[in-house]
Design a protein around this motif. Structure first.
Motif, short mmCIF file in Angstrom:
data_model
loop_
_atom_site.label_atom_id
_atom_site.label_comp_id
_atom_site.label_asym_id
_atom_site.label_seq_id
_atom_site.Cartn_x
_atom_site.Cartn_y
_atom_site.Cartn_z
N PHE A 10 0.83 -1.21 0.00
CA PHE A 10 0.00 0.00 0.00
C PHE A 10 0.87 1.26 0.00
N ARG A 17 3.21 1.28 -3.27
CA ARG A 17 2.44 1.14 -4.52
C ARG A 17 3.11 0.16 -5.48
N GLN A 18 3.82 -0.81 -4.91
CA GLN A 18 4.50 -1.83 -5.70
C GLN A 18 3.94 -3.20 -5.33
N PRO A 40 -1.34 -3.25 -5.49
CA PRO A 40 -2.07 -2.05 -5.09
C PRO A 40 -3.19 -1.74 -6.07
N LEU A 43 -4.57 1.24 -7.84
CA LEU A 43 -4.04 2.56 -8.10
C LEU A 43 -4.95 3.39 -8.99
N THR A 44 -5.18 4.64 -8.58
CA THR A 44 -5.76 5.63 -9.46
C THR A 44 -4.59 6.44 -10.03
N ASP A 67 -3.29 8.11 -6.50
CA ASP A 67 -3.49 7.59 -5.15
C ASP A 67 -3.58 6.07 -5.17
N CYS A 68 -3.35 5.47 -4.00
CA CYS A 68 -3.59 4.04 -3.81
C CYS A 68 -4.82 3.93 -2.93
N VAL A 117 -5.78 -2.68 -1.61
CA VAL A 117 -4.86 -3.76 -1.97
C VAL A 117 -5.65 -5.02 -2.26
N SER A 134 -2.95 -7.83 -11.17
CA SER A 134 -2.88 -6.40 -11.43
C SER A 134 -4.01 -5.95 -12.35
N THR A 175 -10.35 -0.76 -9.44
CA THR A 175 -10.10 0.67 -9.31
C THR A 175 -10.97 1.46 -10.28
#
Length: 218
Positions: A128, A131-132, A163, A165-166, A169-170, A173, A193, A200
């Motif tokens: 989180f 972001r990886q 994560p 992701l936008t 932002d994160c 998870v 992913s 997301t």
């Protein structure tokens, strides 16, 4: 098959030797066997890709229809199916920034649903914060694992997380776990992913709103 050596076909006899015709027949049989094996592999691979596309299409349809109360449930269910019956979890931040499992699907849902990962702690917190994504062969022995008691109770070994992701932002998870060590590959991580991208697609405001309203979608 297609220039690739798949194995060897062998024959034995009490006679002193096989004649050239028999040797030729064995070569023909070996070729047909190799082609059949390769065709089976290609079919299995195509069948797997088709199943992935169907699952991704289901989640995309849910998002397009804006059925927000069911989107996370669908993603968790399809994610579990695609990951060989893995335990699948969706964790979203609460007001304090801790990550809470608000949705789960799989054999250990009763253990993980409502589980809270404290802010900045463990592998989930690292995913989180940085972001990886993370992929480990055995979460019970992996460096940085902070919830071994939960992993042992659920019999989790193979583990991965990505994560949500936008653009800036994160917002959560996604986690998949399985009792078989070293089960997941980079391909599984890439598929996870993709599911995260679909989740997301709800938008940060919608996802946070679902969590804030207290929906626990089993």
């Amino acid at each position: 098959a297609r220039g690739k050596l798949l194995g060897a076909l062998m024959a034995g006899s009490t006679r002193t030797a096989f004649d050239e015709g028999e040797q030729g027949d064995l070569l023909v049989l070996a070729h047909h066997t190799a082609v059949a094996i390769e065709m089976w592999r290609l079919y299995t691979s195509a069948e797997g890709r088709a199943a992935e596309q169907v699952a991704l299409a289901r989640s995309a349809r849910m998002i397009a229809r804006a059925e927000h109360s069911g989107v996370l449930r669908t993603i968790a269910r399809e994610g579990s199916h695609l990951m060989m019956g893995s335990q699948f979890e969706i964790l979203l931040p609460d007001a304090g920034g801790d990550l809470v499992c608000v949705n789960a699907h799989g054999p250990k849902t009763g253990v993980v649903l409502g589980f809270k990962a404290r802010k900045g702690e463990g592998l989930i917190g690292r995913v989180f914060d940085t972001r990886q994504p993370a992929l480990v062969d055995d979460v019970q022995t992996a460096e940085g694992s902070a919830y071994v008691e939960v992993d042992r109770a659920a019999d989790f070994h193979a583990w991965m997380a990505v994560p949500m992701l936008t653009e800036d932002d994160c917002i959560g998870v996604l986690v998949a776990a399985h009792p078989e060590p070293a089960l997941y590959t980079q391909s599984h991580l890439e598929l996870l992913s993709t599911l995260a991208d679909h989740a997301t697609g709800l938008g940060a405001d919608t996802v946070v709103g679902i969590e804030a309203r207290g929906f626990i979608l089993a």
